[in-house]
Design an enzyme around this catalytic site. Sequence first.
Site, PDB file in Angstrom:
ATOM      1  N   GLU A 225     -17.572 -17.440 -16.799  1.00 42.87           N
ATOM      2  CA  GLU A 225     -18.432 -17.915 -15.706  1.00 42.87           C
ATOM      3  C   GLU A 225     -19.336 -16.815 -15.146  1.00 42.87           C
ATOM      4  O   GLU A 225     -19.350 -16.560 -13.935  1.00 42.87           O
ATOM      5  CB  GLU A 225     -17.573 -18.563 -14.611  1.00 42.87           C
ATOM      6  CG  GLU A 225     -16.756 -19.716 -15.186  1.00 42.87           C
ATOM      7  CD  GLU A 225     -16.076 -20.587 -14.136  1.00 42.87           C
ATOM      8  OE1 GLU A 225     -16.037 -20.193 -12.969  1.00 42.87           O
ATOM      9  OE2 GLU A 225     -15.611 -21.687 -14.502  1.00 42.87           O
TER      10      GLU A 225
ATOM     11  N   GLU B 148     -12.842 -24.857 -20.146  1.00 38.60           N
ATOM     12  CA  GLU B 148     -12.029 -25.272 -18.994  1.00 38.60           C
ATOM     13  C   GLU B 148     -12.511 -26.630 -18.532  1.00 38.60           C
ATOM     14  O   GLU B 148     -13.706 -26.851 -18.465  1.00 38.60           O
ATOM     15  CB  GLU B 148     -12.182 -24.309 -17.795  1.00 38.60           C
ATOM     16  CG  GLU B 148     -11.604 -22.945 -17.960  1.00 38.60           C
ATOM     17  CD  GLU B 148     -11.799 -22.090 -16.696  1.00 38.60           C
ATOM     18  OE1 GLU B 148     -12.024 -22.662 -15.610  1.00 38.60           O
ATOM     19  OE2 GLU B 148     -11.724 -20.860 -16.821  1.00 38.60           O
TER      20      GLU B 148
END
Lengths: 503, 503, 503, 503
Positions: B160, B276
């Site tokens: 991220e 995810e």
Amino acid sequence: MTHVLVPATPQRTLTDAWRACVGTGRTREVLHADYRDSLALVQREITFGATRAHGILHDDMGLVRRYEHEGVAGTRYSFSYVDLVIDTWLEAGIAPFLELGFMPRDLASGEQTIFWWQGNVTPPRDAREWADLVAALLRHLVARYGVEQVRTWPVEVWNEPNLPDFWSGSEADYHDLYEVTAHAVKEVDAEIAVGGPAVSPGADDWLPRFADVVERRDLPCDFVSKHAYTSGPAQHVPFGTYQTLRPASHLLEQFATPSTLLAGTALAGLPVHITEFSSSYRPDNPIHDTAYQAAYLAPVLAAGGDHVASFSYWTLCDVFEEVGIPTAPFHGGFGLLGHRQVRKPVFHLYAFAAALGADVLARGGDHLVTRHPDGRIAALLWQPLDPTRVAEAGHTVRLDLSVAAPQVHVSERHVDAERGNARTAWQAMGSPLAPSARATEDLHAASVPAYRGRAVRAEGGRVVVDVELGRHGIALVEVAPTDPQPAPWLDEGRLLGGPGTKG
Amino acid sequence: MTHVLVPATPQRTLTDAWRACVGTGRTREVLHADYRDSLALVQREITFGATRAHGILHDDMGLVRRYEHEGVAGTRYSFSYVDLVIDTWLEAGIAPFLELGFMPRDLASGEQTIFWWQGNVTPPRDAREWADLVAALLRHLVARYGVEQVRTWPVEVWNEPNLPDFWSGSEADYHDLYEVTAHAVKEVDAEIAVGGPAVSPGADDWLPRFADVVERRDLPCDFVSKHAYTSGPAQHVPFGTYQTLRPASHLLEQFATPSTLLAGTALAGLPVHITEFSSSYRPDNPIHDTAYQAAYLAPVLAAGGDHVASFSYWTLCDVFEEVGIPTAPFHGGFGLLGHRQVRKPVFHLYAFAAALGADVLARGGDHLVTRHPDGRIAALLWQPLDPTRVAEAGHTVRLDLSVAAPQVHVSERHVDAERGNARTAWQAMGSPLAPSARATEDLHAASVPAYRGRAVRAEGGRVVVDVELGRHGIALVEVAPTDPQPAPWLDEGRLLGGPGTKG
Amino acid sequence: MTHVLVPATPQRTLTDAWRACVGTGRTREVLHADYRDSLALVQREITFGATRAHGILHDDMGLVRRYEHEGVAGTRYSFSYVDLVIDTWLEAGIAPFLELGFMPRDLASGEQTIFWWQGNVTPPRDAREWADLVAALLRHLVARYGVEQVRTWPVEVWNEPNLPDFWSGSEADYHDLYEVTAHAVKEVDAEIAVGGPAVSPGADDWLPRFADVVERRDLPCDFVSKHAYTSGPAQHVPFGTYQTLRPASHLLEQFATPSTLLAGTALAGLPVHITEFSSSYRPDNPIHDTAYQAAYLAPVLAAGGDHVASFSYWTLCDVFEEVGIPTAPFHGGFGLLGHRQVRKPVFHLYAFAAALGADVLARGGDHLVTRHPDGRIAALLWQPLDPTRVAEAGHTVRLDLSVAAPQVHVSERHVDAERGNARTAWQAMGSPLAPSARATEDLHAASVPAYRGRAVRAEGGRVVVDVELGRHGIALVEVAPTDPQPAPWLDEGRLLGGPGTKG
Amino acid sequence: MTHVLVPATPQRTLTDAWRACVGTGRTREVLHADYRDSLALVQREITFGATRAHGILHDDMGLVRRYEHEGVAGTRYSFSYVDLVIDTWLEAGIAPFLELGFMPRDLASGEQTIFWWQGNVTPPRDAREWADLVAALLRHLVARYGVEQVRTWPVEVWNEPNLPDFWSGSEADYHDLYEVTAHAVKEVDAEIAVGGPAVSPGADDWLPRFADVVERRDLPCDFVSKHAYTSGPAQHVPFGTYQTLRPASHLLEQFATPSTLLAGTALAGLPVHITEFSSSYRPDNPIHDTAYQAAYLAPVLAAGGDHVASFSYWTLCDVFEEVGIPTAPFHGGFGLLGHRQVRKPVFHLYAFAAALGADVLARGGDHLVTRHPDGRIAALLWQPLDPTRVAEAGHTVRLDLSVAAPQVHVSERHVDAERGNARTAWQAMGSPLAPSARATEDLHAASVPAYRGRAVRAEGGRVVVDVELGRHGIALVEVAPTDPQPAPWLDEGRLLGGPGTKG
């Protein structure tokens, strides 16, 4: 509905008589992996103290081995399998309750056998040979396991000698066998316990005569044993048997007779071991696989310890071949567990009992309410059954309990004609003789007791818990005091993030 | 009630995308016994292909070790813990999906950290040091595990990077990190797969720019990765968070964007990995522990494979410490399993999926109906949910199936707001922070899906099976053809030995 | 001393023929816990592909069950134990090599039996009954395990029909049995492999006649099978047998005959399976328990795959009762393992082979040198033995190897008349029939191969490793390239803190 | 060579002081799978009674949790990890020896920390907060595990408060900490044992002052504790330390001082626990991994129980991170076991001790000879060592024993600089930091003690057994009476079937 007003103080103690012993079928079957797996499960969830099996001397254990060398005959005693069996038991934390029998072919006086596996049931042709074998076995056990340990293993002489199928000799022959055996045992070590006469139901008349012989001949005798069953004559069908049943209370009556009959004899006050008991004595009666069996025996498990030192459920698992190799997963076998460790309802009866506390607060026709040291209540409940008819509905018990806490957590585990019942699930499959792997997983899933948990508020220092048993149902009910202090910031209504939703 | 008329021929294949990968929290947590126990259970009942964890390079893994000897500084790379972690995975039959991060302190350009365990999120102070570390790690893995195996372990660059909390550098800095990393990996072996940019939801604009960089700089890139969540802003309370949710379909939309956005770029056609996904991205949102989560995600699990090569549930268990050590058994953790292997409803969603066949006969808003090679039907059913409100009642699905057999056996396994729901059981206990040992056993008992088995007759070559889902319910329904040939001598009415009783 | 100049490039490939199959004694013995434990160990340390056992149809498996109901006789096929057996195998990762026999009593034409466990060896009284049983068994296996899997399980018709003790019929009767059996198998599924004639040593003349029958009658036949042993006539003593041996090379000659004899026949080119082999065919010859057995068979294991698709060591463990229940831990049983998983020297021969690589660099009269993909050399060495006399000393092998590294690590594992030899340790105890628990632990300790590790420097790209085998010795020698970079600050002389000490 | 004339009657009893307790590093490390595996192995082969660990109150256990809700601050005590740790211990059959420390950050008066894992070593800022925490922990343990059990778990206050690195306060501050802690413990239950002062070596002067404070303030105190080590100042190298050693007898002297120093004080006669001991107090001194350590400590293990109730080896395994994560399999860690359960020589010292009997027949400078109830002799032998130099050769012990049998079986298990020595094997590999999987198997193989079994004839009621210890060697020697009755038909010379061969 029964209303049970449970006192706050214990009325009695629940002894371990109900789990002091459990039956194994044939000694050699202990070598089976499926038996060992079942034993491990039973010990993990129930924990019996000892186990008793037929045939430790049977030829399939290979103890007595004749040979000839340079024209001279000899005998070698071989303990390869005996040691494997006893090691298996000890590693599982269970002790032997040694039943001496049947007769090795090379020692036998005749050819008569019993069971598919052909146990020889004739007296020894030579008492000295028999005594030698018994002494050799006990000496070996003492050498391998230590005398302190072997002294905790009772030695029972033969099995159901009153039945011609199990003993081709006379009652007097049995007395002679007992005499030579008891002496052989005591010669190895005087503190090893020996007893008999291991009679089947309906042979209580043997007991006073056995006492008389013990007294007159001054025989060692450390305990008295017998069996108890309540089933009527066998109504055979292929691969199965149906039988009538007498009331479960009749089992308790059978438990009680030795102390009455032996009062005033040399055997008065000795421990009494019910070395086999169940509803039916047939290894192919479907009753064993049902919830009926569990509810029917629950009052016996609850009260049997009033009468005897042990009462041994016959048997722990369906690795059992008296009438041949089972042809279906549910075949009316004796076991608490079926093949592959499928739990039967009666297994749960025992597992529920194992979750009880030692302090008995209340006991009645459908309940046994106990308390643990930490204050938790644990109750075994059951539906009272009429042995002439199956029930058409369930049964409700109201437990009315004194508690010090503002609230309790009540957990229930139910087993009945529908719930926690693998046999019912199997019938829904069409009763397959050889279920698929997935179907076997389903049987395991179906055998899990139904769980229910809930909170109940106390009122004036008491809580009232109504428990609805299913048809032929038993239940383990646990009541734990709680004093919840919910965090003020928790709001189930905010589960989805909105202020007004409710979870 | 939905009526599902199930075709007799497969419409599509259920790929393994749903179980190609599952998330682990922090790499070091793999060393925990509770993690290993959970992994073993998950692999036994679900069997994921790979797992991805944060922080393989974090200081608590001990890779980069400075020392000084006779005035000269040096670095030792230590793989003690890396090897323990990967061995743990491989022994459980699960492969690493390697996420490279965070920054070892001795290589970092700054002090910024994330999480309770303080992962350093700053760019490397020296790109060569970083490249050396990456290459050393990969070379070590190749030496220890063999190049053939390592080539099956994708390498993802960072986590991220679009979020300032996870990457203190700029987007350009990430591109530089990707460049040096990808080259370092490929220098070890050109067939090891490398990819990125592992962006969080809402950062799809990174994808085309990433593609552009890859193309312009001619970088190696074997897959594209991103994350997907549907939760709104965090509404914090002590030890917890509430959040709104968008519809589950939004997850599928997030899965679908890469292939659209990257069409025509250098990355077109590459495998897309959702590394995810879940409803909430918070490790303390109670939604994760509920049946709601299971029913909500069921359609995503059923259809996600249409869009991507893998979508990795975040995470497999609650051994997870991003916001500190959990203070209660149910604390809103990401796991399929809670501590001590308590199964959550979403675990059962995955376990149910693992029982499906590969041939999809029907798929819809509340069902995924599949068939096994042996003809058994296995269906996953769920209650369709509106993410703005909890449901007040359950949902019924009618399966209308073609069968060749005269009868079928239907087994159902249910999980919903009441059944198979350990959190609900825990709330009944008063939500204890530290349940007793017995209460923990109760949680395990409560977590077992409710099983029901029954026989259904076929009519005209079809069977109709009505399945009643509970509130927020999911179910696994299996339909097996049977052709029962009951033995004519069996009569359940004779169970108690009398001719007229009925069992 | 042999000097082995090992080439740097592979000469051939070591196939898995040596571990494609291993023998189990009697099918029912698979139910024993001791067998299952042994199988688990064997699979963990050796990993065989399949196993073959006698007596799947013997009455102690309970397949054929007659009954009578309302005056009508019927037969129920029961697979309770068959399924337990095959599940046990599959769970251990080993497949069945199905030997069909012996004759269920209810199908038999006579009373003749073999072994302590009384396998009936007479032809079927009615070929259709037999065919029904075979087809029922195969159909059941296909239903339970799936046709894809069952197709990998060869079906062999009977065992050693050339010996009157094993087959009371004639050779023609066997051909008829083969015919009806092969057709019954193929009717269930045409791709299930079937073969024979499973003859004992010395009956190679059966092979061309079998080929002739197959061709003339156009019978299905997918493989040819026979047995190989090298022992002479049995010289019986109580509980034991001594026998002379022919050279081990004779085993390889026996392996080789089918391809020669069947050249030009209908069976030419079919896979040949040696479905039993060892030195002695007696289950009570002490040779099996010795290091002699291991060294004697080493060259067979090394070269057997040149001739046949599999050669199956008879047997994996001493859970084996053909001549009765063993009376001592070492009794000359066939097993790689004794009771309670005591490893025999020949177990280590197989475990050593399992540590070899697939690329064969060199093979000779005392060595098989292989290489792993990562460059490690793994060599099996053995002392060449004269079968007419035991050796008086050991044997040394010099391995002269090409290496790229400056140094190698050499590990040796030795088993010989003294080392890794539980039987020798047992003799030191006085050969106790029933060793104590501690003595059994000693046997396990004694059975561990002696380990030795050392560093050897390379000179001019080669290392020379001298390996001293003990009497009757085998060894696994592994040579791994190393490039030690000892930390300059380490000084073993400083172990006790002083500058001048040396460790 | 020492000649040990062993008396026939016991001289004393070997108490369990040597295994009453063993050290664990940091409490949180108990959560590691590698720790749990090591504990299981240690308990199976040694069986310690209790274990003591640092840091149960450290922040990585998550006990003290501040929060704020609606502007009000609060504290939640969380026992999630404490319960996991203690359950892990109890399931392995080992009890906690509770060391209270270090200081949770939120309760601390300062910032000073110790170790890589940063344990805060400052006094509490508020004694009531500390007392609340201690009481809350004990109350929780009593509620979860029952008061009867918790009363068997000693509570020790802090660790080595005499060292400024471990306690930033003064001695008086420690006395105050002890006071408030002891009262807090006793308020939960008066029978829970509490003690201190847990001082490091060289601080015996603390003991009388501690006794004085206890007496003057009338404080509860149930035991006295201290540590014992014999190493000199640390000579650091990268990733390691060298140190001089004092003689092992110095450890016994350290054990003995409390009873001397406290005679006549209020603490006279209290149990003394050496809550840590070893040669070196450094977790990176290679001495721990050597055979030297085993032989050096053998006399301490043999005689330590003369002086104290327990002496706790620091530590059971190398899952230990005080100076960071270990970078090599052998790194001088404290453990009996290395990572992945590699047994170190000192592990075998303990495992050998666990095989001794309770009756001590003889004890001396190189031997401890014991007898089991069944008559077996079990002796621990060791080479006496001079701590200033490593030995250049081994050492021989002659055991001269009285026996009633005609023959004995002697088994020896040896560990020394070469045998049973994984570190030596690792050095032969070139001391790889990250050994391959196969190399790790080699380390396990190398760590097995060398076994030797032989028969020795008795002469005149005695047997003489010479045992040759290797350099830095220890040995377990067991002598079992035997009376072999070899079967007359057995003739090892007939192994190959010929009359004249000899095996």
